[in-house]
Design an enzyme around this catalytic site. Structure first.
Site, short mmCIF file in Angstrom:
data_model
loop_
_atom_site.label_atom_id
_atom_site.label_comp_id
_atom_site.label_asym_id
_atom_site.label_seq_id
_atom_site.Cartn_x
_atom_site.Cartn_y
_atom_site.Cartn_z
N HIS A 138 0.87 -1.18 0.00
CA HIS A 138 0.00 0.00 0.00
C HIS A 138 0.91 1.23 0.00
CE1 HIS A 138 -2.85 2.91 1.80
NE2 HIS A 138 -3.84 2.06 1.52
N ASP A 215 2.66 -4.46 7.90
CA ASP A 215 1.47 -3.64 7.73
C ASP A 215 0.27 -4.59 7.83
OD1 ASP A 215 -0.81 -2.51 6.63
OD2 ASP A 215 0.20 -1.71 4.85
N GLN A 218 -4.99 -5.06 6.76
CA GLN A 218 -6.01 -6.00 6.27
C GLN A 218 -6.01 -7.30 7.06
OE1 GLN A 218 -8.31 -5.19 4.12
NE2 GLN A 218 -7.37 -3.24 3.63
N LYS A 241 -10.55 -0.42 10.23
CA LYS A 241 -10.65 -1.61 9.38
C LYS A 241 -10.99 -2.87 10.17
CE LYS A 241 -8.13 0.25 5.58
NZ LYS A 241 -6.96 0.23 4.74
N CYS A 379 -4.72 2.37 -3.78
CA CYS A 379 -3.51 2.85 -3.11
C CYS A 379 -2.37 1.84 -3.22
CB CYS A 379 -3.75 3.17 -1.64
SG CYS A 379 -4.93 4.49 -1.40
#
Ligand code: PLP
Length: 421
Positions: A138, A215, A218, A241, A379
């Site tokens: 991302h 990261d 998600q 999220k 993104c």
């Protein structure tokens, strides 16, 4: 198809009792509304998840009954707000299986978490040091490192991916060298759904002495995450999220690393002593939490994380994997539709293009049917470029997504394509 971001072949197994999706959906007020007279089919959870009543009510109660500034007052409400805020920190610690609560830093979200590490930890980088990223990152896990590279003279190396969207581990192995100081990887790709084999990749990074940032924007929403098991050094995710509020997120960092890192921002809360001759800084996490924090956000996030944990994160992963498999079957049968990202280990995302149809036009016609999907580069422009695309249509799943909704999506796509072709 694997069943969640823990990945690496871990399948929570068919023995798990299925989730009652209707009971879950009933807890999300927004899912009861219609769009243009059609029932809302929300397939944009990867951009932001909807919020259950428990989270909405916790924020409301906090402001109605419990609000004051934290860490500052001796009065009752300040103590109460402080205990709510610090309880949320312990919930986040448990959620990630982090060894210590003081390793949990409240930030605005994944983007700020990565910027914090790049700015603060990054001060130790020297010209020629290498920062290793994957093609799937991302922009939030690219641009902060580019800024750091510009400041420090460090060099960014990029791990390629195979045609199915999985990581080319052999290429990764050959580009790792002792010059690599940081390997920053997405746990689950928001653009393609690929689950990266973080445990294995982190072990490879450790062999050359590199630090690993993950990261998890998600991954946290789709299944269990255990930072101890993953073997990473930093893990970042966003509250919004994982069914929590916007404007709040978590950075987990290994205690001994956070301890050595200089402040990211200055202000109240982050100091030990201030004088015009010079100031000294508080220990982590306070060192990285300058100013009045997003207290209500932290409270809401804590409730969201507990809510998700109470469902059973293995069950959530298994349930979503079933719905994803159903969607994959349906979309694969649509003529001219190509799924982008078909890795064996995948979570939460159906990204696709349709021959002769512009993603934007398709999404507009789906919206008229009450179906919310996202189009564009998500993104992740380098990932799109890798597949020769400027963008895809992305349907992303949450714990409230049903197979029936994906049936409507598939019919909606077929109807839209008939109109557009
Ligand atoms: C959403 C997302 C981000 C950025 O999260 P913010 O909440 O916007 O800071 C970073 N990485 C991935 C994989 C994402 O999906």
């Amino acid at each position: 198809m694997s069943a969640g971001p823990r990945g690496e072949g871990v399948d929570p197994g068919p023995g798990l009792e299925p989730l009652d999706l209707e009971a879950i959906r009933a807890q999300f007020p927004i899912l009861q509304r219609s769009i243009e007279g059609e029932p809302l089919i929300y397939l944009d959870t990867a951009a932001s998840a909807q919020k259950p009543d428990a989270v909405i009510e916790a924020i409301r109660t906090y402001y109605r009954r419990e609000h004051a500034n934290v860490h500052r007052g001796v009065h009752h409400l300040s103590a109460l707000a402080t205990s709510r805020y610090e309880e949320a920190r312990r919930i986040a610690q448990r959620f990630l299986n982090a060894p210590q609560a003081h390793e949990i830093v409240f930030v605005r979200g994944t983007s700020e978490a990565i910027n914090l590490v790049a700015s603060s930890w990054g001060q130790r980088l020297e010209p020629g040091d290498e920062i290793v990223l994957s093609t799937l990152e991302h922009h939030s896990n690219i641009v902060p490192w580019q800024l750091l590279a510009q400041r420090s003279g460090a060099v960014i190396r990029v791990i390629p991916v195979h045609d199915d969207g999985s990581i080319d581990l052999e290429a990764y192995g050959s580009l790792l060298s002792p010059r690599a100081k940081m390997v920053a990887l997405v746990h689950v790709s928001n653009a393609l759904g690929t689950v990266l084999p973080i445990r294995r990749m982190a072990a490879m990074a450790r062999e050359v002495g590199a630090r690993v940032l993950v990261d998890g924007a998600q991954a946290t929403v789709h299944g269990p995450v255990d930072v101890a098991e993953l073997g990473c050094d930093f893990y970042a995710f966003s509250g919004h999220k994982v069914y929590g509020p916007t404007g709040i997120g978590i950075l987990w960092g290994r205690g001994e690393l956070l301890e050595q890192m200089p402040p990211y921002q200055g202000g109240g809360e982050m100091i030990a002593h201030v004088s015009f001759g010079g100031s000294t800084y508080a220990a982590p996490p306070a060192r990285f939490e300058a100013g009045t924090p997003h207290i209500a956000g932290a409270v809401g996030l804590g409730v969201a994380l507990d809510w998700l944990a109470d469902l059973g994160r293995d069950r959530v992963a298994a349930s979503e994997a079933r719905v994803l498999a159903h969607g994959t079957r349906l979309l694969s049968q649509i003529s001219g539709l190509r799924l982008v990202g078909t890795a064996a280990d995948k979570a939460g995302v159906l990204s696709f293009v349709v021959d002769g149809v512009h993603p934007q036009d398709l999404a507009t016609l789906l919206d008229e049917q009450g179906i919310a999907v996202r189009t564009g580069h998500h993104c992740a422009e380098p990932a799109m470029e890798r597949f020769g695309l400027t963008g895809t249509v992305r349907a992303s799943l949450g714990v409230y997504t049903t197979e029936a909704e994906l049936d409507v999506l598939a019919e909606g796509i077929e109807r839209a394509v008939r109109i557009l072709r």
